[in-house]
Enzyme design. Structure first.
Site, PDB file in Angstrom:
ATOM      1  N   SER A  16       0.843  -1.201   0.000  1.00 53.53           N
ATOM      2  CA  SER A  16       0.000   0.000   0.000  1.00 53.53           C
ATOM      3  C   SER A  16       0.871   1.241   0.000  1.00 53.53           C
ATOM      4  O   SER A  16       2.073   1.187   0.271  1.00 53.53           O
ATOM      5  CB  SER A  16      -0.918   0.012   1.230  1.00 53.53           C
ATOM      6  OG  SER A  16      -0.159   0.151   2.413  1.00 53.53           O
ATOM      7  N   HIS A 241      15.011   4.877  -0.195  1.00 56.34           N
ATOM      8  CA  HIS A 241      14.681   3.535   0.288  1.00 56.34           C
ATOM      9  C   HIS A 241      13.899   3.686   1.591  1.00 56.34           C
ATOM     10  O   HIS A 241      14.362   4.349   2.527  1.00 56.34           O
ATOM     11  CB  HIS A 241      15.943   2.716   0.516  1.00 56.34           C
ATOM     12  CG  HIS A 241      15.652   1.288   0.849  1.00 56.34           C
ATOM     13  ND1 HIS A 241      16.444   0.541   1.680  1.00 56.34           N
ATOM     14  CD2 HIS A 241      14.628   0.466   0.475  1.00 56.34           C
ATOM     15  CE1 HIS A 241      15.934  -0.673   1.799  1.00 56.34           C
ATOM     16  NE2 HIS A 241      14.831  -0.741   1.076  1.00 56.34           N
ATOM     17  N   ASP A 242      12.718   3.090   1.653  1.00 52.23           N
ATOM     18  CA  ASP A 242      11.842   3.295   2.814  1.00 52.23           C
ATOM     19  C   ASP A 242      12.525   2.944   4.135  1.00 52.23           C
ATOM     20  O   ASP A 242      12.327   3.624   5.148  1.00 52.23           O
ATOM     21  CB  ASP A 242      10.503   2.568   2.659  1.00 52.23           C
ATOM     22  CG  ASP A 242      10.614   1.100   2.279  1.00 52.23           C
ATOM     23  OD1 ASP A 242      11.731   0.535   2.328  1.00 52.23           O
ATOM     24  OD2 ASP A 242       9.584   0.505   1.910  1.00 52.23           O
ATOM     25  N   THR A 243      13.368   1.915   4.124  1.00 49.86           N
ATOM     26  CA  THR A 243      14.046   1.544   5.379  1.00 49.86           C
ATOM     27  C   THR A 243      15.041   2.617   5.802  1.00 49.86           C
ATOM     28  O   THR A 243      15.221   2.876   6.992  1.00 49.86           O
ATOM     29  CB  THR A 243      14.761   0.189   5.251  1.00 49.86           C
ATOM     30  OG1 THR A 243      13.854  -0.752   4.683  1.00 49.86           O
ATOM     31  CG2 THR A 243      15.217  -0.324   6.599  1.00 49.86           C
ATOM     32  N   THR A 264       6.278  -6.092   6.517  1.00 51.71           N
ATOM     33  CA  THR A 264       6.303  -7.276   5.653  1.00 51.71           C
ATOM     34  C   THR A 264       7.669  -7.940   5.764  1.00 51.71           C
ATOM     35  O   THR A 264       7.786  -9.153   5.876  1.00 51.71           O
ATOM     36  CB  THR A 264       6.015  -6.862   4.194  1.00 51.71           C
ATOM     37  OG1 THR A 264       4.747  -6.211   4.154  1.00 51.71           O
ATOM     38  CG2 THR A 264       5.992  -8.065   3.284  1.00 51.71           C
ATOM     39  N   ASN A 301      18.254  -8.678   6.299  1.00 47.95           N
ATOM     40  CA  ASN A 301      16.842  -8.851   5.965  1.00 47.95           C
ATOM     41  C   ASN A 301      16.331 -10.144   6.580  1.00 47.95           C
ATOM     42  O   ASN A 301      16.972 -11.190   6.433  1.00 47.95           O
ATOM     43  CB  ASN A 301      16.661  -8.957   4.445  1.00 47.95           C
ATOM     44  CG  ASN A 301      16.472  -7.622   3.785  1.00 47.95           C
ATOM     45  OD1 ASN A 301      17.160  -6.673   4.109  1.00 47.95           O
ATOM     46  ND2 ASN A 301      15.541  -7.542   2.859  1.00 47.95           N
TER      47      ASN A 301
END
Length: 493
Positions: A16, A241-243, A264, A301
């Site tokens: 999303s 990068h979202d992280t 996720t 990860n």
């Protein structure tokens, strides 16, 4: 109040997306979600794609809402998931929708690349990036092997946040943190490695100019200004990068912390000044990704709530209707460590049925097979906490400082059961929050670019002052967790 500065954040995840309006007042961050929308994987012609035009349309809708309210924006920033990219033709048209990282076309290609192009150890020594079959390097290699016509015609390749910035401004950049997820960036030189780029038939010229977070990319094109009703608002390269945006928002007091960005994916790591690239980090497949203010996110990860999300979709409607606390609460009645999995086993990458994959793993490892939603949920939570314990132990080997606190950020920070399990498993204080760390980091980097905030530590003080964190301390019998961990190591070896 009239002098308040407003920032517009676009935060796109793999399921999303959202647009958020942020501002600072009295040393506190205020934010409002303007729009929220699904980001759908599209399966067609044997491939999985992202709909880049739909994401662009949703960005425009958010900007139209800002204009409707008569708000003047200081700037716009975009962050997304990593590794995926958009190909642009000579006439500046997009060549197909971008292939999604969960597409199976990369299966087996990473090993082939090491065998036929550049060996595994050399790739790690050049990039310090953990090996995942969907890293951009292996996606590009698979596309070359398959004779992908769009790649053959591409004048320019832009990572997803950079492609969306280009659609808004017409300016092509290669933002450092998103480029670092590609397995083509050399952290020692701070640029894409020409040998690796060349190994997939491309040149450095295919990619935009390298920029650090906080750089002004350009302003909205006249086309976008007309569509939105806004003026020439600047677009800032936030940590794309979202992280990286999320880690910038960790409300840490000092540098001595580990973080877990929980969603996720679970990403567990530490912040370092230099990349950590050695035989041990190679052996354990740790990664060195770019962060704000020239930091490195040294992390691993871990397959996170993907396991739970996928099972939840498969359970009957009466189970899906249950709230998360109700379902997870029932899992707490199940015997601990009854069934344990390695969350990062390739069996769980993208199976047709996650429930069946978990049951198959337990069957093949001679354990009790979880049947009910409560048993499966307990299996997932126990296993994640034990995997976190393993990775945290490795981080302690690499850290040059004491690790006595773990900050959990992202949607998973609301999961009180898993947070408590994590504190129990690791034996350290766990501080949960903020939930929306990515958007917060995005907004605060824009505030820094505008001069409203000084540096990352001032950012973090403001964030800590603006949110509530929940503290979890180890409570349960540590001997039980040590026994569970010993069993985990035996099962997953």
């Amino acid at each position: 109040m009239e002098n308040k500065k407003y920032y517009f954040a676009v935060d796109l995840g793999a399921t999303s997306g959202r647009t958020i309006l942020g501002s600072l007042a009295d040393g506190r961050l205020e934010q409002e979600e303007l729009t929220r929308f699904p980001n759908n994987l599209i399966e067609t012609g044997g491939h999985f794609y992202w709909d880049i035009y739909a994401l662009y349309y949703e960005m425009i809708k958010g900007l139209q809402e800002v204009a409707r309210r008569g708000i003047d924006l200081v700037s716009i920033g975009i962050d997304t998931w990593g590794v995926d990219f958009v190909m642009i033709a000579d006439d500046d048209a997009i060549l197909r929708n971008p292939i999604a990282y969960r597409d199976p076309h990369t299966f087996g290609r990473m090993e082939l690349y090491f065998e036929q192009v550049v060996d595994r150890k050399t790739v790690y020594d050049l990039t310090g990036i953990q090996f995942m079959n969907f890293n951009s390097l292996f996606q590009l290699y698979a596309m070359r092997q398959d004779g992908n016509i769009a790649l053959g015609q591409a004048k320019r390749i832009l990572f997803v946040p950079d492609a969306l910035s280009w659609m808004l401004t017409g300016e092509a950049v290669c933002e450092y943190t998103i480029a670092s997820t590609s397995q083509m960036l050399n952290p020692r030189t701070g640029d894409l490695d020409e040998r690796l780029v060349g190994s997939v038939g491309l040149t450095r010229g295919h990619f935009g100019r390298m920029v650090q977070p906080g750089t002004r990319i350009g302003v909205l094109t006249e086309e976008v200004q007309k569509m939105t009703g806004l003026g020439p608002v600047p677009v800032i390269a936030v940590p794309g990068h979202d992280t990286a945006s999320a880690v910038a928002a960790v409300p840490a007091r000092n540098e001595q912390f580990a973080y877990l960005s929980s969603g996720t994916w679970s990403l567990m790591g530490i912040e370092t000044r230099e990349a950590v690239i050695n035989d041990r980090s190679y052996e354990l497949n740790f990664t060195n990704e770019g962060g704000a203010e020239h930091t490195t996110r040294f992390l691993k990860n871990i397959c996170g709530m993907w396991l739970y999300e996928r099972c939840r979709k498969e359970w009957p409607e009466e189970v899906r209707k249950l709230s998360h606390p109700a379902l997870q609460g029932s899992a707490m009645q199940v015997e601990p460590f009854r069934s344990i999995i390695n969350p990062d086993d390739k069996l769980f990458a993208n199976p047709p049925s996650m429930i069946h994959a978990i049951q198959q793993y337990c069957r093949e490892t001679g354990q009790q097979v979880p049947e009910t939603p409560a048993e499966i949920c307990r299996c997932i939570f126990d296993s994640l906490a034990l995997r976190y314990k393993q990775v945290f132990g490795w981080l302690r080997e690499f850290a040059t400082f004491d690790l006595n606190v773990l900050h959990i950020i992202g949607g998973g920070s609301l999961n009180k059961y898993l947070n408590q399990f994590t504190a129990d498993a690791l034996g350290v204080e766990v501080l949960a929050g903020p939930q929306e760390g990515t958007a917060i980091g995005n907004i605060m980097l824009q505030a820094k670019a505008s001069g409203e905030v000084g540096d990352i530590w001032e950012m973090r003080r403001i964030i800590a002052n603006s949110i509530e964190t929940v503290a979890y301390h180890p409570t349960n019998d540590p001997a039980a967790w040590e026994a569970g961990y010993a069993r985990y190591l035996e099962i997953t070896k």
